[in-house]
Enzyme design. Structure first.
Site, short mmCIF file in Angstrom:
data_model
loop_
_atom_site.label_atom_id
_atom_site.label_comp_id
_atom_site.label_asym_id
_atom_site.label_seq_id
_atom_site.Cartn_x
_atom_site.Cartn_y
_atom_site.Cartn_z
N ASN A 9 24.23 58.28 33.12
CA ASN A 9 23.61 59.09 32.07
C ASN A 9 22.47 60.01 32.47
O ASN A 9 21.54 59.16 32.50
CB ASN A 9 23.65 58.29 30.90
CG ASN A 9 23.09 59.45 29.75
OD1 ASN A 9 23.01 60.52 29.99
ND2 ASN A 9 22.48 58.66 28.80
N TRP A 10 22.81 61.05 32.99
CA TRP A 10 21.63 61.81 33.57
C TRP A 10 20.70 62.52 32.37
O TRP A 10 19.81 62.79 32.62
CB TRP A 10 21.92 63.01 34.39
CG TRP A 10 22.34 62.65 35.67
CD1 TRP A 10 23.05 61.48 36.21
CD2 TRP A 10 22.30 63.63 36.87
NE1 TRP A 10 23.18 61.49 37.40
CE2 TRP A 10 23.07 62.75 37.89
CE3 TRP A 10 22.32 64.96 37.07
CZ2 TRP A 10 23.10 63.38 39.21
CZ3 TRP A 10 22.62 65.64 38.30
CH2 TRP A 10 22.71 64.86 39.28
N GLU A 96 19.77 57.92 21.48
CA GLU A 96 18.80 58.90 21.50
C GLU A 96 19.39 59.98 20.67
O GLU A 96 18.54 60.72 20.04
CB GLU A 96 18.52 59.53 22.97
CG GLU A 96 17.67 58.81 23.76
CD GLU A 96 17.73 58.56 25.19
OE1 GLU A 96 18.45 59.67 25.86
OE2 GLU A 96 17.25 57.64 26.00
N GLY A 172 15.20 52.52 28.88
CA GLY A 172 14.08 53.23 29.62
C GLY A 172 12.82 52.37 29.53
O GLY A 172 11.68 53.15 29.88
N SER A 211 17.86 49.75 31.16
CA SER A 211 17.22 49.30 32.47
C SER A 211 17.92 48.63 33.55
O SER A 211 17.48 47.68 33.92
CB SER A 211 15.97 48.78 31.98
OG SER A 211 15.17 49.53 31.25
N GLY A 232 20.81 54.92 33.14
CA GLY A 232 20.10 55.99 32.90
C GLY A 232 19.41 56.42 33.96
O GLY A 232 19.86 56.79 34.85
N GLY A 233 18.14 55.93 34.03
CA GLY A 233 17.10 56.39 34.90
C GLY A 233 17.57 56.19 36.54
O GLY A 233 17.21 56.79 37.28
C1 PEP Z 1 20.98 55.05 28.88
O1 PEP Z 1 20.31 56.35 29.10
O2 PEP Z 1 21.60 55.00 28.32
C2 PEP Z 1 19.94 53.99 29.51
C3 PEP Z 1 20.75 52.77 29.60
O3 PEP Z 1 18.98 54.26 30.18
P1 PEP Z 1 18.00 53.30 31.37
O4 PEP Z 1 18.83 52.83 32.33
O5 PEP Z 1 16.94 54.17 31.86
O6 PEP Z 1 17.37 52.26 30.42
#
Ligand code: PEP
Length: 248
Positions: A9-10, A96, A172, A211, A232-233
């Site tokens: 997920n960008w 979000e 995040g 994360s 995500g990241g």
């Molecule tokens: C997400 O955006 O769904 C997510 C899990 O982000 P991250 O991996 O950065 O925690």
């Protein structure tokens, strides 16, 4: 249907140049045939991403959709438009969107149904806040989020997509749920599905997000109830995303 999913997920990151570089790396990478590899770029780059990955074995999706087929909804994108651009999947109810846009369980369920109606495969994102976890409410919150979609589209509908358990305190933050802690919540999600249709409880794919990185992915994915990850990241750089794909 493949058992595992690794999805990136960008969020609101990227550029045309970043898309081109990322797609080039994906085209060169050996991707497991046993795995659904998905990327959710910003919708502005969806068509470009689809063209860029070509036949690399990566499916592309959108991060959100509007539940209506069309109409006076400025700034919104319908399921059919996502499909028209070559999108095959869509996220629904990301935390979000629930927190920033105030999306309710009912709206998320309507979006999930609209995605199915257009032939997309929706991923239902669910998860509790830290305050809810500390108050002992995590199970009830997550079960309620899943139940709202079951009531709208049935368990068969849920099974056509997937569920992502994403504890909000882990998104995040660099703080990942322990593999057994995540697996327990995945078990609860299966129980909620199983209460409606026991046969489907085991076949619905439930992935973990929060994360995930190349260092913790293998331990999380080794739990039998964790069918992959929503990243995500660590999905923004091809190198770390592909390391997570390799771990799956
Ligand atoms: C997400 O955006 O769904 C997510 C899990 O982000 P991250 O991996 O950065 O925690």
């Amino acid at each position: 249907m493949r058992r595992s999913i690794v999805a990136g997920n960008w969020k609101m990151h990227g550029s045309r140049e970043a898309v081109a570089d990322f797609c080039k790396a994906l085209r060169r990478a050996p991707l497991g045939a046993e795995l659904d590899v998905l990327v959710f770029p910003p919708v502005a780059y969806l068509g470009e991403f689809v063209a860029g990955v070509g036949d690399a074995g990566v499916a592309v999706g959108a991060q959100d959709l509007h539940p209506a087929a069309q109409g006076a909804h400025t700034g919104e994108v319908s399921a059919a438009m996502i499909a028209d651009l070559g999108g095959r999947w869509v996220l629904t109810g990301h935390s979000e969107r629930r927190s920033e846009q105030g999306e309710s369980d009912a709206l998320v369920a309507a979006k999930f149904g609209a995605a199915l109606g257009a032939g997309l495969r929706p991923i239902l994102c669910v998860g509790e806040t830290l305050a809810q976890r500390r108050a002992g409410e995590a199970e009830a919150v997550v079960a309620g989020q899943v139940q709202a979609v079951i009531e709208a589209v049935g368990v068969d509908g849920v099974a056509q997509g997937a569920v992502a358990y994403e504890p909000i305190w882990a998104i995040g933050t660099g703080e990942t749920a322990a593999p057994d802690e995540a697996a327990a919540m995945h078990g609860l999600i299966r129980e909620t599905i199983g209460a409606a249709d026991a046969a489907l409880a085991g076949s619905v794919r439930v992935i973990y997000g929060g994360s995930v990185n190349p260092h913790n992915a293998a331990a999380l994915f080794s739990e039998p109830d964790i069918d992959g990850g929503l990243i995500g990241g660590a999905s923004l750089q091809a190198e770390s995303f592909l390391a997570i794909v390799a771990a799956a």
